[in-house]
Every structure is written in structure tokens, then in C-alpha cells.
Scaffold this motif. Structure first.
Motif, mmCIF file in Angstrom:
data_model
loop_
_atom_site.group_PDB
_atom_site.id
_atom_site.type_symbol
_atom_site.label_atom_id
_atom_site.label_comp_id
_atom_site.label_asym_id
_atom_site.label_seq_id
_atom_site.Cartn_x
_atom_site.Cartn_y
_atom_site.Cartn_z
ATOM 1 N N PRO A 135 -13.571 -27.974 -94.764
ATOM 2 C CA PRO A 135 -13.301 -28.730 -93.538
ATOM 3 C C PRO A 135 -14.054 -30.045 -93.518
ATOM 4 N N ALA A 136 -13.471 -31.013 -92.869
ATOM 5 C CA ALA A 136 -14.103 -32.334 -92.771
ATOM 6 C C ALA A 136 -15.431 -32.230 -92.039
ATOM 7 N N PRO A 137 -16.465 -32.892 -92.547
ATOM 8 C CA PRO A 137 -17.776 -32.807 -91.871
ATOM 9 C C PRO A 137 -17.716 -33.433 -90.490
ATOM 10 N N GLY A 138 -18.417 -32.843 -89.552
ATOM 11 C CA GLY A 138 -18.473 -33.366 -88.194
ATOM 12 C C GLY A 138 -19.417 -34.553 -88.114
ATOM 13 N N PRO A 139 -19.417 -35.244 -86.999
ATOM 14 C CA PRO A 139 -20.313 -36.393 -86.853
ATOM 15 C C PRO A 139 -21.761 -35.957 -86.924
ATOM 16 N N LYS A 140 -22.582 -36.814 -87.520
ATOM 17 C CA LYS A 140 -23.994 -36.498 -87.699
ATOM 18 C C LYS A 140 -24.751 -36.564 -86.380
ATOM 19 N N TYR A 141 -24.363 -37.504 -85.516
ATOM 20 C CA TYR A 141 -25.038 -37.673 -84.243
ATOM 21 C C TYR A 141 -24.030 -37.490 -83.103
ATOM 22 N N TRP A 142 -24.544 -37.362 -81.888
ATOM 23 C CA TRP A 142 -23.675 -37.087 -80.742
ATOM 24 C C TRP A 142 -22.654 -38.197 -80.537
ATOM 25 N N CYS A 143 -23.013 -39.440 -80.885
ATOM 26 C CA CYS A 143 -22.114 -40.568 -80.662
ATOM 27 C C CYS A 143 -21.255 -40.887 -81.876
ATOM 28 N N GLY A 144 -21.405 -40.112 -82.948
ATOM 29 C CA GLY A 144 -20.615 -40.353 -84.146
ATOM 30 C C GLY A 144 -19.142 -40.045 -83.913
ATOM 31 N N VAL A 145 -18.292 -40.701 -84.679
ATOM 32 C CA VAL A 145 -16.842 -40.561 -84.537
ATOM 33 C C VAL A 145 -16.237 -40.387 -85.917
ATOM 34 N N ASN A 146 -15.384 -39.370 -86.060
ATOM 35 C CA ASN A 146 -14.634 -39.178 -87.303
ATOM 36 C C ASN A 146 -13.245 -39.806 -87.251
ATOM 37 N N ASP A 147 -12.757 -40.061 -86.048
ATOM 38 C CA ASP A 147 -11.408 -40.590 -85.871
ATOM 39 C C ASP A 147 -11.400 -42.083 -86.188
ATOM 40 N N SER A 148 -10.573 -42.492 -87.130
ATOM 41 C CA SER A 148 -10.491 -43.905 -87.496
ATOM 42 C C SER A 148 -9.440 -44.651 -86.675
ATOM 43 N N HIS A 149 -8.709 -43.951 -85.824
ATOM 44 C CA HIS A 149 -7.681 -44.584 -84.997
ATOM 45 C C HIS A 149 -8.266 -44.876 -83.615
ATOM 46 N N PHE A 150 -8.375 -46.167 -83.302
ATOM 47 C CA PHE A 150 -8.947 -46.563 -82.021
ATOM 48 C C PHE A 150 -7.904 -46.404 -80.919
ATOM 49 N N PRO A 151 -8.345 -45.999 -79.729
ATOM 50 C CA PRO A 151 -7.402 -45.929 -78.602
ATOM 51 C C PRO A 151 -6.803 -47.305 -78.318
ATOM 52 N N GLU A 152 -5.540 -47.325 -78.043
ATOM 53 C CA GLU A 152 -4.850 -48.588 -77.783
ATOM 54 C C GLU A 152 -4.922 -48.932 -76.292
ATOM 55 N N ILE A 153 -5.202 -50.210 -76.038
ATOM 56 C CA ILE A 153 -5.263 -50.720 -74.670
ATOM 57 C C ILE A 153 -4.031 -51.599 -74.439
ATOM 58 N N TRP A 154 -3.356 -51.379 -73.357
ATOM 59 C CA TRP A 154 -2.123 -52.085 -73.037
ATOM 60 C C TRP A 154 -2.418 -53.504 -72.559
ATOM 61 N N SER A 155 -1.429 -54.359 -72.683
ATOM 62 C CA SER A 155 -1.512 -55.700 -72.111
ATOM 63 C C SER A 155 -0.990 -55.669 -70.681
ATOM 64 N N TYR A 156 -1.678 -56.373 -69.825
ATOM 65 C CA TYR A 156 -1.286 -56.377 -68.411
ATOM 66 C C TYR A 156 0.065 -57.082 -68.264
ATOM 67 N N ASP A 157 1.028 -56.410 -67.638
ATOM 68 C CA ASP A 157 2.365 -56.990 -67.521
ATOM 69 C C ASP A 157 3.019 -56.677 -66.177
ATOM 70 N N VAL A 158 2.210 -56.553 -65.133
ATOM 71 C CA VAL A 158 2.762 -56.270 -63.809
ATOM 72 C C VAL A 158 3.478 -57.524 -63.296
ATOM 73 N N ALA A 159 4.778 -57.395 -63.070
ATOM 74 C CA ALA A 159 5.602 -58.542 -62.672
ATOM 75 C C ALA A 159 5.568 -58.709 -61.159
ATOM 76 N N ARG A 160 4.454 -59.164 -60.668
ATOM 77 C CA ARG A 160 4.354 -59.495 -59.240
ATOM 78 C C ARG A 160 3.696 -60.863 -59.113
ATOM 79 N N SER A 161 3.560 -61.313 -57.902
ATOM 80 C CA SER A 161 2.939 -62.621 -57.696
ATOM 81 C C SER A 161 1.523 -62.597 -58.241
ATOM 82 N N PRO A 162 1.134 -63.572 -59.067
ATOM 83 C CA PRO A 162 -0.199 -63.561 -59.686
ATOM 84 C C PRO A 162 -1.309 -63.799 -58.670
#
Length: 405
Positions: A135-162
Motif C-alpha cells: 500500500p502507498a505510504p501515508g503522509p509523514k506528518y499531519w499536514c502531509g498530502v499524498n493527493d497530487s490533484h489540487f481541488p479546483e476553484i471555480w471562476s465567479y460568473d454570477v450574471a447580475r449587476s456588478p
């Protein structure tokens, strides 16, 4: 008259009346004394009996010593020997030639009729077990991350008066506030606060109430104090609070350790239009540019995941902070792939920044303010919440430096 004492033996001779006679002492009977022939006989018999007893004892002792002398100490008789097993050896047989065996697969001895199954059984090797990867080794520290895919953040596109929002980020360098606390930092906020700030994020701040009160703004803001010197202020006459929270996202390296690092956030709704904003504030780990204990990519991952999990799709995202990371660090490189920096250059090593998901068209103005006694310059940005299209990455341009008149 004569008085006799008992026992007594009457002495020979005349007895004189009226006189106490002294009785002679009687002789005691003793065989040695020779009182009679009978005493000698008894003595002799006793002597003979004693001599006989001694003689018998001495004879018995003599016989025992003689037996020991001639035969030695008594020896325990040896056990009877166990008879050896009698082995019967068969005669050696001369080996004879073995009969010729039939071909594989032939039941009748005919080598021409080979059974395919039998031939396969004889020639095919055993199957080799397929190794199972560990099995893949877990993160060494509490804040370590094994996932290389970053969460995607959407672009703001609300079509209302700015609408426009005014944002400030400021590292107050609280440990150099002095005693009594200096008013310089409050004066920077007061003199640049028209129109009022909508969102203010502070780092190294131990008493935000003092800062706002000195600036004459305390009653105009929701005040949030977080861990590790974080604080936020939200304009109360324009925005209503939907939710808020805080989470640890990083930790300092042992090379320059102050503790864990957090991000605090608040989700608000504009009272007039119903537009929503997710506002987050962060102070990055040390040493500068390292990303702390778990590295820059892990810090960026946790920040983006916090936005992804706590914000909603219709929210405009605004992130302020002293990230302790310059534009060439792995933290900033990962963040700028998902969020737009409002400043392309800032003093104090480019570590202070205001991010958003509004895109480059969403930045109306960007200003670097006077330090006000801190070692950091506060940053001010005016952002436009409108349908600005997808974010295409960092763009050029320089911020405006302003002073206080």
C-alpha cells in the motif's frame, strides 16, 4: 528407765537403769566388706555375666571388621545385562531391469496414442503467484498530502449587476507595537477608510478591538479573532453573516518554529443584492518560501480544499494574507493556478497578497499603503464582482503606491 532410739541394736553387756545408752553404729551390709560367703558368690556371678556380655560384643565387632577387611565395602549388585536384539539379515537381492514404461498419456502401452491432457499435466509448470504491490505510504506528518490533484476553484460568473468590494490585508507586527500601544497602524486604516472597507484581514494581531476603536471604526464591523494572531473584520451595515469557521492548514518547520498556521473564513451575503462572498484570511508557515513542515504544495492544497469544501458555487472568493511565500515558491505557484493575485509585486519580499476568483478584470485598483510602524506594507484592493469570464492565469501590471496626506 532406759530410753531406746529406733532403729537400734541392743549392745552386749549390762543395761544400767536410768542411763541413756549410746547405741553403737550398725554396720551396713556390703558384699565387698565380706559379710558372709554368700556376698562373694553374688559378686562373682555378676562379674562373670558382665565379662560374657563384653566378650560377645567384642567377638561380633571382630567378625564385622574381618569381613570388611577381606571383602571390601558392600557393592550393590549390578543389574542383569539386557540381551542384545537379534537382527536377521535378508540375503542381498540382485537388481533386475525394470520393465519399459508406456508413453505419457497412453493407457495401453501404445506410444502413438498420447493423451493431450496427460502431456499438458506433465509439462506445464506451476503458476507463478502475482506479487501484490504494498500500500502507498501515508503522509509523514499531519499536514502531509499524498493527493497530487489540487481541488479546483471555480471562476465567479454570477450574471447580475456588478458590485465593488474594498479589501485590506495588514500584518501589524504586533510585537513591535510598543507600550503603550502605538496608534500609527490605526491611523493608516482610518485615513484610507473612505469609502469604508468591506473586508479586512489581519496577521500578527492580538487586539483588533484596540485597532478599530483607535481608528473610530469599532461599532461598524463584525470582529472575528482567530488562533495564531489571526483576525478579521466585516462591514456590518452591508453584509450579513451566513457561516464562519477556522482550520489549521500548515505548521512551521523546525528550522524556525512558532507553531501551527491556520486559515479563518466567513461566508457573507450582501443585504441589497443577495450576492455572496467567501472571505478567508491566512498567515503562512515559516521559514519564508519553505511551505513549513509539510512543504508548499501541501499548504496550498489545504487552503484550496478549505475553499472548495466551505464555499459555494455562486460565491465570490476573496483570500487575504501574509503567505510567507514569494511568487517563485511552490505555495504561490500552486495558488496562482487556481486564484488570481491582485498584486504582481508587493514589498517585504512579495509575501503579502489578495487573491480572488474574479479574474484580472475583477481588479479595479490595487494600492500599497504606508507601513504605519509595521515591517509590512498593508495592501488595499477594490474588486468588482461581475461575470468576468474564466481565469486564464497571472497577468502583468504594477500596483500603485500611495501615501497619507
Amino acid at each position: 528407765m532406759a530410753v531406746h532410739r529406733w532403729p537400734h541394736v541392743i549392745a552386749d553387756g549390762p543395761q544400767i537403769p536410768g542411763v541413756v545408752h549410746q547405741w553403737p553404729q550398725p554396720k551396713l551390709y556390703s558384699p565387698v566388706a565380706g559379710n558372709g560367703a554368700r556376698s562373694w558368690v553374688v559378686f562373682a556371678a555378676a562379674a562373670l555375666l558382665v565379662a560374657a556380655l563384653f566378650g560377645i560384643v567384642g567377638l561380633r565387632a571382630y567378625q564385622t571388621q574381618a569381613a570388611i577387611f577381606h571383602h571390601g565395602s558392600p557393592v550393590t549388585p549390578a543389574p542383569a545385562p539386557i540381551p542384545e536384539a537379534i537382527m536377521t539379515i535378508n540375503p542381498i537381492l540382485v537388481p533386475t531391469a525394470m520393465p519399459e514404461m508406456a508413453a505419457a498419456g497412453s493407457l495401453n502401452g501404445d506410444s502413438g496414442s498420447l493423451g493431450a491432457n496427460a502431456a499438458t499435466r506433465v509439462s506445464s509448470p506451476k503458476p507463478t503467484p502475482v506479487p501484490v504491490p504494498p500500500p502507498a505510504p501515508g503522509p509523514k506528518y499531519w499536514c502531509g498530502v499524498n493527493d497530487s490533484h489540487f481541488p479546483e476553484i471555480w471562476s465567479y460568473d454570477v450574471a447580475r449587476s456588478p458590485i465593488n468590494v474594498k479589501v485590506l490585508t495588514y500584518n501589524l507586527w504586533w510585537f513591535k507595537m510598543g507600550k503603550p500601544w502605538s496608534h500609527e497602524r490605526s491611523m493608516v486604516i482610518q485615513h484610507t477608510g473612505a469609502p469604508p472597507y468591506d473586508f479586512m484581514g489581519f496577521q500578527e494581531c492580538e487586539n483588533l478591538e484596540f485597532i478599530l476603536k483607535t481608528a473610530g471604526l469599532l461599532g461598524q464591523y463584525f470582529v472575528y479573532k482567530g488562533p495564531h494572531g489571526l483576525a478579521m473584520a466585516v462591514r456590518s451595515d452591508r453584509w450579513e453573516i451566513s457561516s464562519q469557521g477556522v482550520a489549521d492548514v500548515a505548521e512551521d518547520s523546525k528550522l524556525q518554529y512558532f507553531g501551527k498556521r491556520s486559515a479563518m473564513w466567513v461566508r457573507v451575503r450582501e443585504k441589497a443584492t443577495g450576492k455572496t462572498v467567501f472571505f478567508m484570511n491566512h498567515h503562512g508557515p515559516t521559514p519564508v518560501g519553505s511551505g513549513g513542515l509539510c512543504g508548499g504544495p501541501a499548504t496550498a492544497y489545504h487552503l484550496l480544499k478549505l475553499i472548495h469544501d466551505q464555499a459555494q458555487r455562486q460565491d465570490a472568493v476573496v483570500v487575504t494574507g501574509d503567505f510567507n511565500s514569494d511568487p517563485f515558491s511552490s505555495t504561490m505557484k500552486a495558488l496562482t493556478k487556481q486564484l488570481h493575485p491582485s498584486f504582481t509585486f508587493t514589498p517585504h519580499g512579495d509575501v503579502d497578497q489578495i487573491f480572488s476568483n474574479l479574474g484580472p478584470a475583477g481588479v479595479v485598483s490595487a494600492r500599497v499603503l504606508p507601513q504605519g510602524g509595521s515591517d509590512h506594507h498593508p495592501l488595499q484592493a477594490v474588486l468588482r464582482l461581475s461575470n468576468s469570464g474564466p481565469y486564464s492565469g497571472p497577468t502583468g501590471g504594477k500596483p500603485m503606491f500611495v501615501g497619507i496626506r
